[in-house]
Write an enzyme that holds these catalytic residues in place. Structure first.
Site, mmCIF file in Angstrom:
data_model
loop_
_atom_site.group_PDB
_atom_site.id
_atom_site.type_symbol
_atom_site.label_atom_id
_atom_site.label_comp_id
_atom_site.label_asym_id
_atom_site.label_seq_id
_atom_site.Cartn_x
_atom_site.Cartn_y
_atom_site.Cartn_z
ATOM 1 N N SER A 122 0.832 -1.200 0.000
ATOM 2 C CA SER A 122 0.000 0.000 0.000
ATOM 3 C C SER A 122 0.877 1.265 0.000
ATOM 4 O O SER A 122 1.695 1.443 -0.890
ATOM 5 C CB SER A 122 -0.948 -0.050 1.198
ATOM 6 N N HIS A 128 -7.279 -6.080 -0.276
ATOM 7 C CA HIS A 128 -6.128 -5.186 -0.184
ATOM 8 C C HIS A 128 -5.009 -5.730 0.695
ATOM 9 O O HIS A 128 -3.834 -5.462 0.445
ATOM 10 C CB HIS A 128 -6.596 -3.834 0.360
#
Length: 279
Positions: free
Chosen positions: A105, A257
């Site tokens: 991320s 994610h």
């Protein structure tokens, strides 16, 4: 697996990091893998991936300030450029001259910043659902962050979302969410100083690297994505793949994610194949 936890003062701020390695002496001849976590996270997010990586490599996991167990200073400049410099200085202090960066991320943007600033340091880069193409926050929010006690609003906003709701958003397979996971991602936010630091970060974060900069980063890069990522959609991964000239993209179905938590064995296998391939 041997694990050692340390704190070192870098650029006036205390940085927490972990070294993980097996006793196998052949590991010493391989580059150290450096793990860099995402926003509102810490090295805890790599807990399932680290035991796999240490079968072959020495692993350095860093808590970026103000996250995890690193210092939560009001004075530190929380720009991506400066966070990248802190990581590079830590590597220099540890005598690490060549590394493979693995960023999840926001950590992916830190990896790309390091590759841009000091390409000779980075042998390869692995980007796990890396953030990309985010602009600097809107001027109104930046100005609002200077209001006294803004940090209390930020604390309220994050608490309102809640740890469980955040995890439901980043994990596709909700059955993976247990008490250990909830505790691990919540613990750093019991310290109110993090909200002061995040308020500073709102002002300091300069935005992600633009396409014209990415196109000049020639470090061999592996991009791995969850096709159900709600935080950084797969379209960002495809765009990064187009902009990074020496990259490849792998995607997983039914994955969100939080890749290191959801697909540690798959990610490990992909990383090993990538690292053992001559560029």
């Amino acid at each position: 697996m041997k694990s050692n936890h340390f704190t070192m003062n870098i650029s006036g701020i205390n940085i927490f990091y972990e070294f993980h390695h097996d006793a196998d002496s052949t590991i010493a001849s391989k580059p150290t893998l450096v793990l860099i976590h995402g926003f509102l996270s810490s090295s805890f997010s790599f807990r399932r991936l680290i035991p796999l990586l240490t079968k072959e490599y020495t692993v350095l996991a860093i808590d970026l300030p103000p996250f995890g167990k690193s210092e939560k200073s009001k004075k530190f400049v929380y720009s991506y450029e400066n966070l990248a410099k802190v990581v590079m200085e830590l590597l220099s202090e540890l005598g690490i001259e060549k590394t493979v960066l693995i960023g999840h991320s926001m950590g992916g943007q830190i990896c790309l910043n390091i590759s841009r600033q000091k390409p000779e340091l980075v042998e390869k880069v692995v980007l796990l659902c890396s953030s990309g193409y985010l602009k600097k926050l809107k001027r109104a929010l930046v100005y609002s962050s200077r209001i006294p006690y803004f940090y209390l609003y930020l604390k309220y906003w994050l608490a309102k979302k809640g740890a469980i709701q955040n995890l439901l958003n980043v994990v596709h397979d909700h059955s993976l969410i247990d008490d250990e996971m909830i505790a691990g991602y919540t613990e750093p936010f019991y310290d109110d100083r993090i909200f002061h630091a995040l308020t500073r970060m709102i002002r300091d974060r300069e935005g992600d690297l633009a396409s014209e900069i990415l196109r000049n980063i020639n470090t061999p890069s592996l991009l791995i994505w969850g096709e159900e990522d709600k935080v950084v959609p797969i379209e960002i991964g495809r765009r990064l793949h187009r902009d990074l000239p020496n990259s490849q993209l792998i995607t997983y179905k039914n994955t969100g994610h939080l890749l290191p938590e959801e697909k540690p064995q798959h990610v490990y296998d992909n990383i090993m194949e990538f690292l053992q391939t001559t560029s």
